[in-house]
Motif scaffolding. Structure first.
Motif: not given
Length: 312
Positions: A16-43
């Motif tokens: 559910f959470f992975m599908v949610l992330g995929f759908c949000v990414s498609q809707k919000a048009h996240f680019d590689g930089t945004a996703i990398a920043n989110f990953n940095k926050l998690v890490f």
């Protein structure tokens, strides 16, 4: 069917959470930089807080079975060393070497293993897997940091590797958690509550970011490597680990606990660590997605087979 329901129920929230992330990414048009920043926050924030909480709030009094703990840690080390041996000889790309080794030995035990034991034996049985929670995740993280540092850019400077291990945010989180636990006074209530809430939110956030970064084309492009990793994580690694456990005489709840250490899919944290430590994050992320999806079937088959043999 009850075993399948348990496995499916445990995996469904992850999907559910992975599908949610995929759908949000498609809707919000996240680019590689945004996703990398989110990953940095998690890490750099959420995973260290999670490790701090795991150490600080753990009940050491539950660590009562040296034999089970020894086999759990020793079995993981055996799978790790076997994987390391074959991967170094068969894979040439250092980025893939570190990623594949982590994919194969590191399972999602904390998120899926404990609920599986509870569903098989009831709520009164959770103390045994919780006992291993104090040992297995720290071991996973130390091995992961060591492996990813070693294959980071092909460097072989052991001082650099050791420095990378000791300064890794997850390792620092665990070390600080242990030091704070030794203090003669507890953390302030507001801080303890905040850390617990961050720890609870780590897995959902990690899964949402993973879903947002999923790339179907990359999965198709390396389908052969992906299939080998999935087979190794869900079938070969559990077979080695469980064969040793049965030969050592583990049965019943003990064997079920060890089984749930190894039959669960690739750990969610593997993706964030691989992505942030210059390993093959795409391969790792794809393995987390596909092993999570397929594990409801493979976990059911492992539970069914072990039950049919009268071992649990």
């Amino acid at each position: 069917m009850s075993s399948f329901s348990v496995a499916a129920g445990a995996v469904a929230p992850l999907m559910f959470f992975m599908v949610l992330g995929f759908c949000v990414s498609q809707k919000a048009h996240f680019d590689g930089t945004a996703i990398a920043n989110f990953n940095k926050l998690v890490f750099k924030v959420f995973l260290p807080a999670n490790m701090f909480s795991a150490v600080y709030f753990s009940d050491i009094s539950k660590v009562l079975d040296p034999r089970l703990i020894s086999y759990g840690a020793g079995g993981i080390l055996a799978v790790y060393l076997l994987t390391y041996f074959f991967v170094v000889r068969l894979v040439r790309d250092d980025r893939k070497r570190g990623a594949i080794i982590q994919i194969v030995y590191r399972s999602n035990f904390v998120i899926l293993g404990v609920p599986l034991v509870e569903n098989i034996y009831g709520p009164e049985a959770v103390n045994m897997p919780l006992m291993l929670v104090t040992i297995i995740p720290p071991l996973y993280n130390v091995l992961a940091v060591f492996t990813l540092e070693k294959f980071r850019g092909g460097r072989m400077d052991w001082r650099h590797v050791l420095r990378g291990v000791l300064t890794n945010p997850m390792i620092l989180g665990a070390l600080i958690g242990g030091l704070v636990k030794l203090l003669p006074f507890p953390l302030p209530d507001f801080l303890a509550k905040a850390l617990k809430e961050m720890a609870v939110g780590t897995t959902p956030l990690s899964l949402i970011v993973l879903g947002a970064s999923f790339n179907f084309e990359s999965a198709v492009g390396e389908i052969r490597t992906l299939l080998v990793c999935i087979l190794s994580r869900l079938v070969l690694a559990p077979a080695v680990f469980l064969a040793g456990a049965v030969l050592c005489g583990f049965r019943g709840l003990e064997l079920a606990t060890l089984m749930c250490v190894t039959i669960t899919p690739c750990a969610v944290a593997s993706y964030t660590m691989a992505q942030q430590m210059d390993s093959d994050g795409e391969l790792t992320g794809n393995c987390v997605v596909f092993t999570s999806a397929l594990s409801c079937v493979t976990m059911f088959l492992w539970i069914f087979c072990v039950k049919a043999l009268g071992l649990i």
